[in-house]
Design a protein around this motif. Structure first.
Motif, PDB file in Angstrom:
ATOM      1  N   THR A  53       0.841  -1.197   0.000  1.00  0.00           N
ATOM      2  CA  THR A  53       0.000   0.000   0.000  1.00  0.00           C
ATOM      3  C   THR A  53       0.875   1.245   0.000  1.00  0.00           C
ATOM      4  O   THR A  53       1.833   1.337   0.754  1.00  0.00           O
ATOM      5  CB  THR A  53      -0.905   0.027   1.241  1.00  0.00           C
ATOM      6  N   LEU A  54       0.547   2.204  -0.869  1.00  0.00           N
ATOM      7  CA  LEU A  54       1.206   3.504  -0.843  1.00  0.00           C
ATOM      8  C   LEU A  54       0.115   4.564  -0.829  1.00  0.00           C
ATOM      9  O   LEU A  54      -0.611   4.735  -1.811  1.00  0.00           O
ATOM     10  CB  LEU A  54       2.120   3.695  -2.055  1.00  0.00           C
ATOM     11  N   ALA A  55      -0.028   5.229   0.299  1.00  0.00           N
ATOM     12  CA  ALA A  55      -1.081   6.229   0.491  1.00  0.00           C
ATOM     13  C   ALA A  55      -0.448   7.610   0.555  1.00  0.00           C
ATOM     14  O   ALA A  55      -0.206   8.153   1.637  1.00  0.00           O
ATOM     15  CB  ALA A  55      -1.872   5.930   1.764  1.00  0.00           C
ATOM     16  N   LEU A  56      -0.152   8.171  -0.608  1.00  0.00           N
ATOM     17  CA  LEU A  56       0.459   9.494  -0.660  1.00  0.00           C
ATOM     18  C   LEU A  56      -0.566  10.543  -0.251  1.00  0.00           C
ATOM     19  O   LEU A  56      -1.726  10.477  -0.638  1.00  0.00           O
ATOM     20  CB  LEU A  56       0.977   9.774  -2.066  1.00  0.00           C
ATOM     21  N   ARG A  57      -0.130  11.508   0.541  1.00  0.00           N
ATOM     22  CA  ARG A  57      -1.051  12.519   1.051  1.00  0.00           C
ATOM     23  C   ARG A  57      -0.556  13.922   0.702  1.00  0.00           C
ATOM     24  O   ARG A  57       0.649  14.167   0.620  1.00  0.00           O
ATOM     25  CB  ARG A  57      -1.230  12.371   2.569  1.00  0.00           C
ATOM     26  N   SER A  58      -1.506  14.816   0.542  1.00  0.00           N
ATOM     27  CA  SER A  58      -1.180  16.213   0.267  1.00  0.00           C
ATOM     28  C   SER A  58      -0.657  16.885   1.536  1.00  0.00           C
ATOM     29  O   SER A  58      -0.706  16.320   2.635  1.00  0.00           O
ATOM     30  CB  SER A  58      -2.436  16.946  -0.214  1.00  0.00           C
ATOM     31  N   ARG A  59      -0.201  18.111   1.381  1.00  0.00           N
ATOM     32  CA  ARG A  59       0.286  18.860   2.544  1.00  0.00           C
ATOM     33  C   ARG A  59      -0.811  18.992   3.591  1.00  0.00           C
ATOM     34  O   ARG A  59      -0.576  18.789   4.782  1.00  0.00           O
ATOM     35  CB  ARG A  59       0.772  20.247   2.094  1.00  0.00           C
ATOM     36  N   ALA A  60      -2.021  19.334   3.149  1.00  0.00           N
ATOM     37  CA  ALA A  60      -3.130  19.496   4.093  1.00  0.00           C
ATOM     38  C   ALA A  60      -3.481  18.174   4.762  1.00  0.00           C
ATOM     39  O   ALA A  60      -3.775  18.134   5.969  1.00  0.00           O
ATOM     40  CB  ALA A  60      -4.349  20.060   3.370  1.00  0.00           C
ATOM     41  N   GLU A  61      -3.447  17.085   3.999  1.00  0.00           N
ATOM     42  CA  GLU A  61      -3.765  15.773   4.570  1.00  0.00           C
ATOM     43  C   GLU A  61      -2.704  15.346   5.577  1.00  0.00           C
ATOM     44  O   GLU A  61      -3.015  14.751   6.611  1.00  0.00           O
ATOM     45  CB  GLU A  61      -3.904  14.738   3.454  1.00  0.00           C
ATOM     46  N   PHE A  62      -1.443  15.638   5.276  1.00  0.00           N
ATOM     47  CA  PHE A  62      -0.372  15.341   6.222  1.00  0.00           C
ATOM     48  C   PHE A  62      -0.524  16.175   7.489  1.00  0.00           C
ATOM     49  O   PHE A  62      -0.387  15.672   8.613  1.00  0.00           O
ATOM     50  CB  PHE A  62       0.985  15.609   5.567  1.00  0.00           C
ATOM     51  N   ALA A  63      -0.846  17.457   7.330  1.00  0.00           N
ATOM     52  CA  ALA A  63      -0.981  18.353   8.476  1.00  0.00           C
ATOM     53  C   ALA A  63      -2.084  17.883   9.424  1.00  0.00           C
ATOM     54  O   ALA A  63      -2.023  18.163  10.637  1.00  0.00           O
ATOM     55  CB  ALA A  63      -1.265  19.779   7.995  1.00  0.00           C
ATOM     56  N   ARG A  64      -3.070  17.161   8.912  1.00  0.00           N
ATOM     57  CA  ARG A  64      -4.160  16.668   9.765  1.00  0.00           C
ATOM     58  C   ARG A  64      -3.656  15.784  10.900  1.00  0.00           C
ATOM     59  O   ARG A  64      -4.272  15.725  11.970  1.00  0.00           O
ATOM     60  CB  ARG A  64      -5.162  15.863   8.929  1.00  0.00           C
ATOM     61  N   PHE A  65      -2.541  15.074  10.671  1.00  0.00           N
ATOM     62  CA  PHE A  65      -1.990  14.224  11.731  1.00  0.00           C
ATOM     63  C   PHE A  65      -1.601  15.039  12.960  1.00  0.00           C
ATOM     64  O   PHE A  65      -1.480  14.497  14.060  1.00  0.00           O
ATOM     65  CB  PHE A  65      -0.773  13.442  11.224  1.00  0.00           C
ATOM     66  N   PHE A  66      -1.396  16.344  12.766  1.00  0.00           N
ATOM     67  CA  PHE A  66      -0.936  17.203  13.858  1.00  0.00           C
ATOM     68  C   PHE A  66      -2.055  18.050  14.447  1.00  0.00           C
ATOM     69  O   PHE A  66      -1.788  18.949  15.249  1.00  0.00           O
ATOM     70  CB  PHE A  66       0.204  18.100  13.358  1.00  0.00           C
ATOM     71  N   ASP A  67      -3.299  17.746  14.063  1.00  0.00           N
ATOM     72  CA  ASP A  67      -4.421  18.481  14.631  1.00  0.00           C
ATOM     73  C   ASP A  67      -4.387  18.379  16.159  1.00  0.00           C
ATOM     74  O   ASP A  67      -4.242  17.294  16.723  1.00  0.00           O
ATOM     75  CB  ASP A  67      -5.745  17.914  14.116  1.00  0.00           C
ATOM     76  N   GLY A  68      -4.514  19.518  16.822  1.00  0.00           N
ATOM     77  CA  GLY A  68      -4.507  19.545  18.282  1.00  0.00           C
ATOM     78  C   GLY A  68      -3.125  19.634  18.899  1.00  0.00           C
ATOM     79  O   GLY A  68      -3.007  19.764  20.126  1.00  0.00           O
ATOM     80  N   LEU A  69      -2.079  19.566  18.073  1.00  0.00           N
ATOM     81  CA  LEU A  69      -0.713  19.683  18.566  1.00  0.00           C
ATOM     82  C   LEU A  69      -0.157  21.061  18.237  1.00  0.00           C
ATOM     83  O   LEU A  69      -0.615  21.734  17.313  1.00  0.00           O
ATOM     84  CB  LEU A  69       0.189  18.608  17.936  1.00  0.00           C
ATOM     85  N   GLU A  70       0.856  21.471  18.988  1.00  0.00           N
ATOM     86  CA  GLU A  70       1.545  22.730  18.717  1.00  0.00           C
ATOM     87  C   GLU A  70       2.726  22.431  17.799  1.00  0.00           C
ATOM     88  O   GLU A  70       3.689  21.770  18.199  1.00  0.00           O
ATOM     89  CB  GLU A  70       2.049  23.346  20.026  1.00  0.00           C
ATOM     90  N   LEU A  71       2.646  22.899  16.555  1.00  0.00           N
ATOM     91  CA  LEU A  71       3.721  22.623  15.612  1.00  0.00           C
ATOM     92  C   LEU A  71       4.990  23.373  15.997  1.00  0.00           C
ATOM     93  O   LEU A  71       4.956  24.569  16.306  1.00  0.00           O
ATOM     94  CB  LEU A  71       3.307  23.018  14.193  1.00  0.00           C
ATOM     95  N   VAL A  72       6.106  22.658  15.994  1.00  0.00           N
ATOM     96  CA  VAL A  72       7.409  23.281  16.206  1.00  0.00           C
ATOM     97  C   VAL A  72       7.767  24.060  14.947  1.00  0.00           C
ATOM     98  O   VAL A  72       7.576  23.580  13.824  1.00  0.00           O
ATOM     99  CB  VAL A  72       8.472  22.193  16.492  1.00  0.00           C
ATOM    100  N   ASP A  73       8.254  25.284  15.120  1.00  0.00           N
ATOM    101  CA  ASP A  73       8.682  26.097  13.982  1.00  0.00           C
ATOM    102  C   ASP A  73       9.705  25.328  13.141  1.00  0.00           C
ATOM    103  O   ASP A  73      10.581  24.672  13.711  1.00  0.00           O
ATOM    104  CB  ASP A  73       9.310  27.398  14.519  1.00  0.00           C
ATOM    105  N   PRO A  74       9.603  25.285  11.835  1.00  0.00           N
ATOM    106  CA  PRO A  74       8.759  26.078  10.942  1.00  0.00           C
ATOM    107  C   PRO A  74       7.455  25.401  10.530  1.00  0.00           C
ATOM    108  O   PRO A  74       6.894  25.734   9.467  1.00  0.00           O
ATOM    109  CB  PRO A  74       9.672  26.234   9.719  1.00  0.00           C
ATOM    110  N   GLY A  75       6.935  24.490  11.303  1.00  0.00           N
ATOM    111  CA  GLY A  75       5.684  23.822  10.961  1.00  0.00           C
ATOM    112  C   GLY A  75       5.889  22.732   9.936  1.00  0.00           C
ATOM    113  O   GLY A  75       6.931  22.071   9.899  1.00  0.00           O
TER     114      GLY A  75
END
Length: 270
Positions: A215-237
């Protein structure tokens, strides 16, 4: 070794490629089989920079681990470890903080067979290996708790792993389940391949791997960013992998020869 015996590893399936062994081949390792090399060469035919991508992901792990250790994190849970390639995560962490505790986790028997290379800890620290699948977060948590103190912050590393787990297989739920066990101050460390920059080549790669049972489930930038919902992104995000804190490591030859199609980020649990 967390109850694991490397001499009693399960039978290694050499009938189809495995991502950990393909990754080893990209890095120039010897712990792979003809089926892995064959598929690896097919990937190279689509994009000759694939080995650079593998090295860029490895270099990101080094930089993120260094950043975390310098910022007080002393416990690391690395899921999807892959075949040992020095320097390994514990070597980076313990070079900064000799008392760092590291648990490695993978589901490939060939990684288990080489796990002894992952267990050369500093006297002050600890390294252990756990044979488990990311799709079984309960087993990962149970095994990791034997070594790590889940009352203190833990860095959960999922480097170049989740693009092998589809949404249908519950990729986001798996991450949420693992993070739910970790206390405030813990971090999520991830890289992920994307089709954002190479849509045609990525579609062809996905089909070739699917035909081989991978399986190869390539994700867009927005889809990848969803994994970090609710977390504080370390700069530069969320950033192109090799552009995340490049000052913390050495540049990978070839990383600037076109866009590397992958994202990386580190997020902190409040």
């Amino acid at each position: 070794m967390t109850g694991q015996d490397p001499t009693a590893a399960a039978e290694i399936d050499t009938s189809r490629p495995h991502p950990a062994r393909m990754y080893d081949w990209y890095l120039g390792g010897k712990d792979n089989y003809p089926v892995d090399e064959e598929m690896g060469r097919q990937m190279l035919a689509l994009d000759p920079r694939v080995p650079v991508m593998a090295r860029v992901n490895r270099a990101f792990m080094h930089r993120a681990t260094r950043w975390l250790a310098r910022n007080g994190v002393r416990q690391f849970l690395d899921v999807g470890t892959g075949i040992p390639t020095e320097p390994n995560l514990h070597q980076i962490a313990q070079s900064v903080a000799p008392d760092a505790r590291v648990v490695y986790c993978d589901n490939d028997p060939i990684v288990l067979a080489h796990a002894a290379a992952l267990l050369r800890s500093t006297p002050e620290g600890t390294t252990e290996y756990l044979q488990a699948d990311v799709r079984d977060p309960a087993a990962i948590v149970e095994g990791a708790k034997r070594v790590l103190d889940f009352g203190r912050p833990v860095a959960l590393s999922l480097v170049a792993l989740l693009h092998f787990v589809s949404d249908e297989d519950g990729a986001h739920e798996l991450v949420d389940r693992l993070l739910s066990e970790l206390p405030s101050g813990s971090h999520l460390v991830m890289t992920h391949a994307t089709a954002d920059f190479t849509p045609q080549e990525s579609a062809a790669a996905t089909e070739k791997l699917r035909a081989a049972g991978v399986t190869l489930a390539l994700r867009s930038r927005a889809e990848f960013a969803r994994f970090f919902d609710g977390l504080e992104l370390v700069d530069p995000g969320v950033e192109i992998v090799h552009k995340w804190h490049p000052e913390l490591g050495e540049a990978v030859p070839g990383q600037d020869d076109g866009v590397i199609p992958g994202y990386g980020a580190v997020g902190r649990k409040a």
